[in-house]
Design a protein around this motif. Sequence first.
Motif, PDB file in Angstrom:
ATOM      1  N   TRP A  66      46.952  34.480  41.107  1.00  0.00           N
ATOM      2  CA  TRP A  66      46.254  35.158  40.159  1.00  0.00           C
ATOM      3  C   TRP A  66      46.114  33.946  38.983  1.00  0.00           C
ATOM      4  O   TRP A  66      47.233  33.690  38.645  1.00  0.00           O
ATOM      5  CB  TRP A  66      46.974  36.453  39.677  1.00  0.00           C
ATOM      6  N   ARG A  67      45.163  33.861  38.383  1.00  0.00           N
ATOM      7  CA  ARG A  67      44.874  33.373  37.299  1.00  0.00           C
ATOM      8  C   ARG A  67      44.643  33.915  35.929  1.00  0.00           C
ATOM      9  O   ARG A  67      43.649  34.683  36.226  1.00  0.00           O
ATOM     10  CB  ARG A  67      43.743  31.982  37.414  1.00  0.00           C
ATOM     11  N   GLU A  68      45.305  33.793  34.799  1.00  0.00           N
ATOM     12  CA  GLU A  68      45.044  34.590  33.866  1.00  0.00           C
ATOM     13  C   GLU A  68      44.575  33.846  32.588  1.00  0.00           C
ATOM     14  O   GLU A  68      45.470  33.176  32.197  1.00  0.00           O
ATOM     15  CB  GLU A  68      45.953  35.758  33.582  1.00  0.00           C
ATOM     16  N   ASP A  69      43.430  33.739  31.873  1.00  0.00           N
ATOM     17  CA  ASP A  69      43.159  32.945  30.722  1.00  0.00           C
ATOM     18  C   ASP A  69      42.242  33.566  29.883  1.00  0.00           C
ATOM     19  O   ASP A  69      41.095  34.104  30.275  1.00  0.00           O
ATOM     20  CB  ASP A  69      42.524  31.749  31.147  1.00  0.00           C
ATOM     21  N   TYR A  70      42.673  33.964  28.641  1.00  0.00           N
ATOM     22  CA  TYR A  70      41.920  34.391  27.542  1.00  0.00           C
ATOM     23  C   TYR A  70      41.053  35.837  27.882  1.00  0.00           C
ATOM     24  O   TYR A  70      39.938  35.876  27.679  1.00  0.00           O
ATOM     25  CB  TYR A  70      40.886  33.243  26.829  1.00  0.00           C
ATOM     26  N   THR A  73      41.095  37.385  34.365  1.00  0.00           N
ATOM     27  CA  THR A  73      41.811  37.277  35.422  1.00  0.00           C
ATOM     28  C   THR A  73      41.175  37.079  36.683  1.00  0.00           C
ATOM     29  O   THR A  73      39.902  37.717  36.964  1.00  0.00           O
ATOM     30  CB  THR A  73      42.751  38.604  35.612  1.00  0.00           C
ATOM     31  N   SER A  74      41.577  36.209  37.771  1.00  0.00           N
ATOM     32  CA  SER A  74      40.692  36.115  38.915  1.00  0.00           C
ATOM     33  C   SER A  74      41.524  35.389  39.962  1.00  0.00           C
ATOM     34  O   SER A  74      42.863  35.146  39.676  1.00  0.00           O
ATOM     35  CB  SER A  74      39.707  34.610  38.533  1.00  0.00           C
ATOM     36  N   LYS A  75      40.953  35.590  41.181  1.00  0.00           N
ATOM     37  CA  LYS A  75      41.740  35.223  42.481  1.00  0.00           C
ATOM     38  C   LYS A  75      40.979  35.072  43.517  1.00  0.00           C
ATOM     39  O   LYS A  75      39.612  35.688  43.644  1.00  0.00           O
ATOM     40  CB  LYS A  75      42.841  36.142  42.947  1.00  0.00           C
TER      41      LYS A  75
END
Length: 118
Positions: A66-70, A73-75
């Motif tokens: 999982w990527r979380e930026d500003y 959230t995405s995967k």
Amino acid sequence: MDAAERLKVYSEMQAFAEQALQLRKVECGDLPQVTADTPCYVTDLKAARMQEILDANGNLNGLTGWREDYGVTSKSFKWKGTRWVFGVVYVLASLEEYESRPDIRKHAGLVNITVDLH
């Protein structure tokens, strides 16, 4: 990739996401989209709950973490037993850029689902 096959798989994955993540379609308007035919959805689920649901699903095998930026959230996941990749992007509906969109702001998140071959 055959266009009919892509549409069939795309429809199956979109239907799965709509049910599992409690998604409701909204008009995209001027929102950024992956492609012109990528629907825009809203959900009342928080990002953490969406992560739990997708990580626990037996049809999905995570390709990325999982990527979380500003507020985003995405995967990416591989649809088990196939070469199809299911991507999910969740954006906090409270972000300033949605201030003029009450149809989005009254929900927890805006969601885009992508489907492609790996």
